[in-house]
Design a protein around this motif. Structure first.
Motif, PDB file in Angstrom:
ATOM      1  N   SER B 172      -6.527 -15.004  11.396  1.00  0.00           N
ATOM      2  CA  SER B 172      -6.512 -15.424  12.794  1.00  0.00           C
ATOM      3  C   SER B 172      -5.782 -14.412  13.659  1.00  0.00           C
ATOM      4  N   ILE B 211     -14.391  -7.796  15.977  1.00  0.00           N
ATOM      5  CA  ILE B 211     -15.104  -8.071  17.220  1.00  0.00           C
ATOM      6  C   ILE B 211     -15.285  -6.763  17.964  1.00  0.00           C
ATOM      7  N   LEU B 217      -9.103  -8.637  23.843  1.00  0.00           N
ATOM      8  CA  LEU B 217      -8.931  -9.960  23.261  1.00  0.00           C
ATOM      9  C   LEU B 217      -7.725 -10.652  23.885  1.00  0.00           C
ATOM     10  N   GLU B 219      -7.344 -14.330  23.618  1.00  0.00           N
ATOM     11  CA  GLU B 219      -7.108 -15.698  23.174  1.00  0.00           C
ATOM     12  C   GLU B 219      -7.167 -15.754  21.659  1.00  0.00           C
ATOM     13  N   LYS B 221      -8.193 -16.423  17.949  1.00  0.00           N
ATOM     14  CA  LYS B 221      -9.490 -16.422  17.257  1.00  0.00           C
ATOM     15  C   LYS B 221      -9.233 -16.655  15.769  1.00  0.00           C
ATOM     16  N   TRP B 223     -11.249 -16.181  11.943  1.00  0.00           N
ATOM     17  CA  TRP B 223     -12.401 -15.717  11.155  1.00  0.00           C
ATOM     18  C   TRP B 223     -12.259 -16.237   9.728  1.00  0.00           C
ATOM     19  N   PHE B 241     -17.398 -16.484  11.929  1.00  0.00           N
ATOM     20  CA  PHE B 241     -16.509 -16.539  13.080  1.00  0.00           C
ATOM     21  C   PHE B 241     -16.374 -17.985  13.546  1.00  0.00           C
ATOM     22  N   ASP B 243     -16.144 -20.589  16.116  1.00  0.00           N
ATOM     23  CA  ASP B 243     -16.432 -20.571  17.563  1.00  0.00           C
ATOM     24  C   ASP B 243     -16.272 -21.944  18.199  1.00  0.00           C
TER      25      ASP B 243
END
Lengths: 608, 929
Positions: B172, B211, B217, B219, B221, B223, B241, B243
């Protein structure tokens, strides 16, 4: 704030003595060759003395003409009830002299601490007599060259040796020729409405100060300004009632942040109106009325063509009979001193002459205005109409003249970018010129490619596009920062609730919601051009900026807190200035571990 | 957006708390309900926690800390579920008066963490302002090994590679440690770390490759990297990913889907498949017979997380057992069952792997685009659904999140240090503060005056001011008090007269006149040394051989030690012109070194000894330089300029250790650096030997030889070495030639450290005759401020847009946001402080009208919250009263599931097949999230 080198007092008196003798001898041969001066200042009121001080300090060939026999003669009479409403705050808890001028509205600028008003009066609202004494002392202390009892008229321009000069004469027909004339006459002619029956009114300028004259009288006062309320306050304990008539909604200074509006120190009558104690406020446009006398009483009656008149309502307040109608409609400037009046008095109200932002007459080259007569530039906005404002505009004018006529550039400081934020924080926390002439005078910083800044204090920001022309300082290829103090948009106006709960912003990230006076920094990648200035928003002195930073307002107006004020400013400066700074990355490799990264960055970075 | 609204919440709450504070009853230690009060005798046991235990030493009620107290207590409640204990030591209790921490100064601004009896980190409560920040910080600490922080692409790749073939990785990116998103990630990681390998990063650099534009970037994220199936280390892991929404229930449900086996064989793995409807998975059926089993069909696994895969052996089971009416006649056959639907959709096309894949893809697509009503929901519900996802009601333009975590962090180290030190009072008692009246007399009346011109809000000024005060303290018992200050914010006029335009400036006045600006290091010793040096004779006369000799050993004729490590001595045989020059230089540099002089020829022997040969002789003595303790001047003795610059140049030891403080001086010389990266080992000494002899030989005057301690893997020396060698596995000792201005670095590679070899290498570089393989070019970079700051112009424009859009709706945006979100509620829907409210209610009865109005306002508007947005907590203490029974590894049950809990790792077999963990039906951990 810089202090200036003092002149050797030993030289000055004899110099002015010689000059005086010389002038005197010229006067005897009246109507011969005109007497020449580089600078002729008309009026020895506070503005005339202030510009005289700066001219003297620059050792200019100047003279001040004063029609009466003393300096500041306006204050011999006005305000008629003798209480000044400019604050004379003795204690601020600070020793910073410039800062203290923020709360001293009466002193003129000088390098002599003894010339502070607090040494003349300890009262918050001193008597006007003190002002008279103060101004005369000031004139004497600096040995300003003043020709008293000299009433100037017939001011006009003449062309001589390919140069425009200003010619004028006094009441004895003595001719004077000046390279520059600075009109500092103030505005002193009472405004008298051109309505039928106006002669039935008493004017503020000739009011009886005898309280018994108002005993048991029903009084109407025309006007909504401080003089109207000053008058009302002086007599309302004697009258039956006072009705105050004005065109506009009452404008309270604490709502509008404009000291020319009604000050709380004068507003006692608002109480007796709102508490239904007979006094009252009415809104009429006086120009639509006439004054008639019927049965020994005065009435305000409609003055319209028949057929356009409103029907008469039996509850019309104007049916009230009055014993006295007093007009307190303020003053306007006296254009009769100019040969061609229409060149100056082009405004419909004729309250102020028409001038440019560099205080120069729009029509006649060589004529400048200073003092309250130049207040049209910031009317109802800033303090340019009052001593605490125009003492700074006089200083600006002196710098304008120094460059235009003597090729002396405006003073400035050169600093490295790394010191800029401290410099800005220092200035916004102490500068009185920025504070009093908020929105109109601002500090300008030019940043060059080598990361050096040129800091110029107190520049009239409406002329930002002419910076180079006005100051003599090169602006090409430089980024520009303009630091001004501003109130929040929408926080001033007669209908704003200035006590609302959310009146103050408290978080730095919401600094742009700041309502009270706070520093705003405008960033331009290059100096704005003339065409940019037309894009400026209403109420905004500057053209749209490329970036803006608001420094969070502060309850005590101390914008020096590390987290709330300095850090966000630093980030802003870094972002707008250093984002364009190119460095070799190896300095970054090191600088991550360096306490004083600035040393390295200024050494190896270039602004691109 | 969430954060932005919270900020407004905080603002408005602050607004009211101005009023509340006078009413609110102070905080007492027994108001901690969940954080356990720890007695002194229980402390050691508490600190022995196998996971992490947390302690706060409560000293006194501080209004500033009150919200922290409440948040800490709330965190104690939640973290208790993780068997992480939060305790409080009541320092007010006399019994605890001798607890170490209670007697310390800054204790109450810190939260201490312990594990196995050891103290871990002390976390500042400034960074622990709410439940989110506390939980995330503490969970991160507890799981530091399980959830490593990877801050570079290399680290991430190594981590992933390590787990190829064994584990799936959940990685993350987080904007910062301590955010809400970080918290939920950590909560999920806590629950799943035995199943997957978790890692986080706060550096965008580490996301490179995952990405397209990592640099923008902004925020959090997540994976999911399916590495467990990767057999060959060279192969990439398939990356999924995440989402969905960044909230606990969404993320947890995602993880639970991952946790289900990727496929399930009926009846091989059992009859009942684990893909319960609540997982929201589509099901893909592959019907086969032993003869028609298609191995490759597992490529459909790529659809993971959208679907689960069930293989059905039609020969071994009955349709009813699977809940079907019938099996397709031919195998292999594929069918899809949409989530929450009963019927299967069979593929009708001819079988092939491709067609099966396509079939599913198209079905999925159909599902995504078809109108929602078919799901059995009304139109209104759909609308409602959509609205719920938004932060403002429909039609309202969304204001961007202006709150930047970053700007709260200080990136200027000096400023930060000053900020931290602000609580410790500066000792300025012995520093004389000068004013407009006293400044001139002071410098005129005294022999030697140091005046520091400073600004009280300039952090560099404050940094020196503190040291300056301490320096003055050292003169406490002496009659002369040379250290004075002028506060330029008080005495603008004084500073203007002295032409001060930058701060701080330390000026030295001697005999009433300005002598010079002090330009040494701004440290206590250096400033004091300067004073001592100025006080003494310049130059010091050395009468005879004995005194000269003493001078060489660092002792002045009066018996005192020479200040500083560098001094200069001049030996003349008569009063020639050189003497005058020398005296001039001694005066101008007299604040930096001690200058000694003998001018009657007595120094002849010493001249020979130190390498001059004969008189006159100027020697620079560097007592801390082991390689070259003497440097002699061989230039023109009548040129003061030449002599001064020589002295300045010879200042630094010939083989200096590179430190941040020495770098600027060396860097200024604009010469290439020859850097020896060393540690304390023997092999490093082997490198230094030839280097030292090179330095001694003075064969390379254009180079700066220096050494950099690089033993510690985290030292900046090592990091620079790694940058220069462009490798993370660089080892010490190493040698590099760095021409910083040109950005060129040559690395000394694969050669032995002998003098000859090194010399040859240096020659090759100077002759541009060098293998480019050893050349590393430093990147031409742009210096960017690390922190972005607020972009007010954008905010203003945004606001204007919003105003335009919302014309006619005269709603204060703040109040509106408050209405939507619920002022006085935190992100969990809990009231911020019910106690305070109760107090206020009581106050209402007998207090002023205004107060009542404010409370009315709070009740009607501010404490109202929009329906469906937040559920106030219904949690009762007894809901989790059984928590302590659980082992640290297991996750405590949610109230709804009672004791079933979550599978402890030992229940889960490592293989993905066979086991059927029974996931709880409800979201884990907190029902109200």
């Amino acid at each position: 704030m810089k202090t200036f080198p003092r002149m050797d007092p030993a030289i000055l008196p004899s110099d002015s003595f010689v000059r005086g003798v010389f002038l005197l001898s010229l006067c005897w041969t009246a109507n011969a060759a005109p007497v020449y001066h580089d600078y002729c200042v008309i009026g020895a009121g506070p503005a005339g003395l202030q510009i005289g001080y700066f001219l003297q300090r620059s050792q200019r060939n100047y003279v001040i003409f004063e029609k009466s026999n003393s300096a500041g003669s306006f204050f011999n009479k006005y305000p008629i009830h003798r209480k000044l409403i400019s604050i004379n705050k003795i204690y601020t808890g600070k020793t910073n002299k410039d800062y203290n001028l923020r709360h001293d509205w009466n002193s003129l600028l000088s390098d002599d601490d003894r010339m502070l008003f607090k040494h003349f009066s300890r009262q918050m609202f001193p008597s006007a007599d003190v002002m008279v004494k103060y101004l005369q002392t000031y004139a004497d202390r600096f040995n300003l060259t003043i020709r008293y009892n000299t009433e100037i008229s017939d001011i006009h321009s003449v062309h001589e040796d390919n140069r425009t000069k200003i010619s004028m004469k006094d009441q004895h027909d003595n001719q004077y020729l000046c390279r520059v004339a600075i009109v500092a006459t103030g505005i002193w002619q009472p405004r008298i409405p051109d309505i039928p029956g106006q002669e039935l009114m008493d004017g503020y300028e000739s009011l009886s100060l005898n309280a018994s004259d108002y005993e048991g009288k029903s009084v109407m006062i025309l006007g909504r300004g401080n003089s109207a309320f000053e008058t009302a306050t002086a007599i309302y304990d004697k009258t039956n009632f006072i009705h105050m008539v004005g065109r506009h909604r009452i404008r309270l200074a604490w709502e509008t942040h404009y000291v020319g509006d009604l000050r709380a120190v004068n507003n006692e009558l608002l109480d007796t109106y709102q508490l239904k104690s007979l006094d009252g406020l009415l809104e009429y446009d006086i120009n639509d009325y006439k004054i008639v006398k019927e049965g020994g009483k005065l009435y305000l009656r409609e003055n319209m063509a028949t057929g356009q008149q409103w029907g008469e309502y039996d509850n019309d307040p104007l049916l009230t009979p009055y014993d006295k109608i007093i007009r307190c409609l303020g003053f306007k400037f006296d254009p009769s001193i100019f040969r061609k009046i229409s060149d100056f008095a082009v405004r419909p109200s004729q309250k102020y002459p028409f001038i440019d932002y560099d205080y120069r007459s729009s029509m006649v080259d060589g004529i400048y205005f200073t003092g309250t007569i130049a207040h049209s530039l910031d009317f109802r906005q800033s303090a340019g109409g009052f001593i605490h404002g125009f003492r700074y505009s006089a200083r600006v004018l002196s710098k304008v003249l120094n460059w235009r006529y003597h090729q002396e550039k405006w003073p400035s400081e050169i600093l490295p970018v790394s010191n800029l934020s401290s410099a800005i924080i220092k200035r916004v926390n102490e500068a009185s010129g920025l504070y009093q002439m908020f929105t109109y005078l601002g500090d300008v910083v030019l940043v060059d490619k080598d990361g050096m800044c040129e800091y110029i204090e107190e520049y009239p920001v409406k002329l930002i596009h002419k910076l180079s022309e006005v100051t003599g300082i090169e602006t090409a290829n430089k980024m520009v920062l303009v630091v001004v103090l501003q109130y929040g948009e929408g926080f001033h106006g007669p209908e704003e609730d200035v006590f609302r709960v959310d009146r103050a912003a408290t978080e730095p990230e919401f600094a742009e919601y700041s309502n009270f006076l706070h520093p705003v920094i405008h960033f331009y990648t290059e100096i704005p051009k003339e065409e940019d200035t037309v894009k400026r928003k209403r109420g905004d002195p500057l053209p749209p900026a490329d970036r803006i930073h608001h420094v969070l307002e502060d309850f005590s107006a101390n914008w020096d807190r590390p987290h709330a004020h300095i850090k966000p400013l630093n980030k802003f400066l870094q972002r707008v200035l250093k984002n364009r700074t190119k460095c070799r990355s190896q300095t970054n490799t090191f600088s991550k571990y360096l306490a004083s990264t600035d040393t390295l960055n200024t050494q190896s970075c270039v602004v691109t | 957006m969430r954060i932005r609204r919270n900020i407004i919440t905080i603002q408005l709450v602050t607004l009211f708390s101005i009023f509340c504070e006078s009413v609110a009853v102070g905080f007492t230690v027994d108001q901690f309900n969940h954080a356990k009060l720890i007695r002194k005798e229980d402390l050691p046991g508490f600190k022995q926690s196998k996971t992490v235990s947390v302690l706060y030493y409560y000293k006194e009620d501080n209004p500033k800390h009150r919200s922290f107290f409440h948040e800490y207590d709330k965190s104690a409640e939640y973290l208790g579920l993780y068997d992480l204990k939060l305790g409080v030591v009541n320092c007010k209790d006399p019994a605890n008066s001798d607890v170490d921490r209670c007697t310390e100064d800054k204790t109450d601004a810190l939260v201490y963490t312990y594990s196995n009896g050891n103290e871990l980190l002390a976390l500042e409560i400034e960074t622990m302002f709410d439940v989110n920040s506390m939980m995330s910080n503490i969970l991160q600490l507890a799981l530091l090994r399980e959830v490593p922080i990877l801050q570079s692409k290399e680290e991430r790749e190594n981590f992933v590679n390590k787990h190829k073939g064994t584990h799936d990785v959940v990685f993350s990116f987080q904007k910062a440690i301590g955010t809400y998103e970080h918290r939920i990630f950590m909560e999920v990681a806590y629950a799943f770390h035995h199943k997957f390998q978790f890692a986080i990063s706060t550096a965008t650099e580490a996301v490179t490759g995952l990405i397209p534009h990592p640099e923008i970037l902004d925020e959090a994220k997540v994976w999911f990297l399916m590495c467990s199936q990767v057999i060959n280390k060279e192969d990439d892991c398939f990356i999924k990913f995440y989402d969905d929404k960044m909230d606990l229930s969404s993320l947890a449900s995602f993880m639970r889907k991952l946790d289900t086996p990727p496929n399930f064989d009926i009846p091989g793995d059992g009859i009942t498949h684990p893909y319960t409807p609540d997982l929201g998975l589509h099901l893909v059926y592959l019907f086969y017979r032993e003869s028609t089993y298609v191995h490759h069909v597992k490529c459909l696994l790529l659809l993971m997380c959208k679907a689960a895969f069930i293989t059905v052996n039609v020969e071994a089971t009955l349709p009813e057992a699977v809940g079907l009416d019938d099996f397709p006649p031919n195998t292999p056959a594929v069918a899809v069952q949409y989530k929450s639907e009963k019927n299967l959709v069979h593929m009708t096309e001819a079988w092939s792997i491709d067609s099966a894949f396509e079939f599913f893809a198209s079905k999925l697509h159909e599902y995504e685009v078809r109108p929602r009503e078919q799901e059995g929901q009304g139109v209104g519900d759909v609308m409602g659904d959509e609205v719920e996802g938004q932060t403002y009601p429909e039609g309202e333009l969304e204001e961007k999140d202006r709150y930047s975590e970053e700007i709260e962090t200080e990136d200027d180290q000096v400023a930060e240090a000053i900020q931290r030190a602000r609580k410790i009072k500066m000792d300025l008692e012995l520093v004389e503060r000068l004013t407009d009246k006293t400044f001139t007399p002071t410098i005129q009346e005294r022999d030697l005056v140091f005046t520091l011109f400073y600004l009280p809000f300039d952090h560099r000024s404050l940094a020196i001011l503190r040291a300056y005060g301490e320096a003055a303290r050292k003169f406490e018992n002496q009659t002369d008090r040379p250290f004075t200050v002028v506060n330029c914010h008080d005495w603008t006029d004084v500073c203007a007269t002295e032409n001060i335009t930058r701060y701080p400036v330390l000026k030295i006045y001697e005999q009433g006149k300005f002598l010079k600006d002090y330009d040494g290091m701004l440290s206590i010793e250096d400033v004091m040394n300067a004073y001592k040096l100025l006080k003494q004779e310049k130059p010091v006369s050395l009468a005879d051989k004995e005194e000269i000799e003493k001078f060489f050993t660092g002792i002045l004729p009066d018996g005192s030690n020479i200040t500083g490590t560098v001094s200069v001595v001049a030996l003349f045989d008569d009063q020639n012109k050189g003497v005058q020059t020398y005296k001039e230089v001694a005066r101008s540099l007299g604040d930096k070194f001690t200058f000694g002089i003998n001018s009657d020829g007595q120094g002849k022997d010493f001249a020979q000894k130190s390498g001059c040969g004969d008189l006159p002789c100027v020697v620079i003595l560097r007592r801390n330089d082991l390689v070259q303790p003497y440097v002699t001047f061989s230039g023109d003795l009548t040129s003061a300029e030449e002599l001064s610059s020589f002295i300045e140049k010879s200042l630094n030891p010939s083989l200096a250790e590179l430190t941040p403080s020495i770098l600027p001086q060396l860097y200024k010389q604009n010469r290439p650096f020859v850097i020896s990266f060393v540690d304390d080992t023997e092999s490093s000494r082997q490198l230094l030997e030839p280097i030292q002899s090179l330095v001694k030989a003075q064969a390379y005057p254009d180079l700066i030889f220096c050494l950099l301690q690089s033993g510690d893997i985290n030292s900046f020396g090592r990091q620079i070495l790694q940058t220069y060698q462009n490798s993370t596995s660089s080892s010490v000792p190493a040698l590099s030639y760095a021409h910083l201005r040109e950005g060129k670095v040559y690395n000394y590679l694969d050669k032995s450290f002998t003098k000859d070899q090194i010399e040859a290498w240096l020659k090759d570089i100077q002759n541009q005759n060098i293998d480019d393989k050893t050349l590393f070019l430093l990147k031409d970079g742009t210096y960017k401020p690390r922190i972005q700051g607020y972009h007010f112009l954008e905010f203003i424009k945004e606001n204007e847009e919003m105003k335009k859009k919302s014309q006619g709706r005269k709603v204060d945006p703040d109040v509106h946001a408050a209405n939507v979100h619920g002022i006085g509620f935190d992100s969990e829907g809990n009231e911020v402080d019910p106690r305070n409210q109760d107090n206020k209610k009581e106050e209402t009865v007998d207090d002023s009208e205004i107060r009542r109005e404010l409370i009315e306002l709070q009740k009607s508007r501010l404490y109202h919250h929009a329906e469906g947005k937040h559920k106030p907590s219904h949690r009762k203490p007894e809901d989790h009263s059984d928590t302590p029974r659980h082992t640290p590894e297991s996750i405590p049950p949610t109230p709804e599931t009672g004791g079933s809990g979550y599978p402890a790792p030992e229940d889960t077999s490592p293989s993905s097949e066979g086991s059927t963990p029974s996931p709880p039906k409800k979201t884990i951990i907190h029902d109200d999230l």
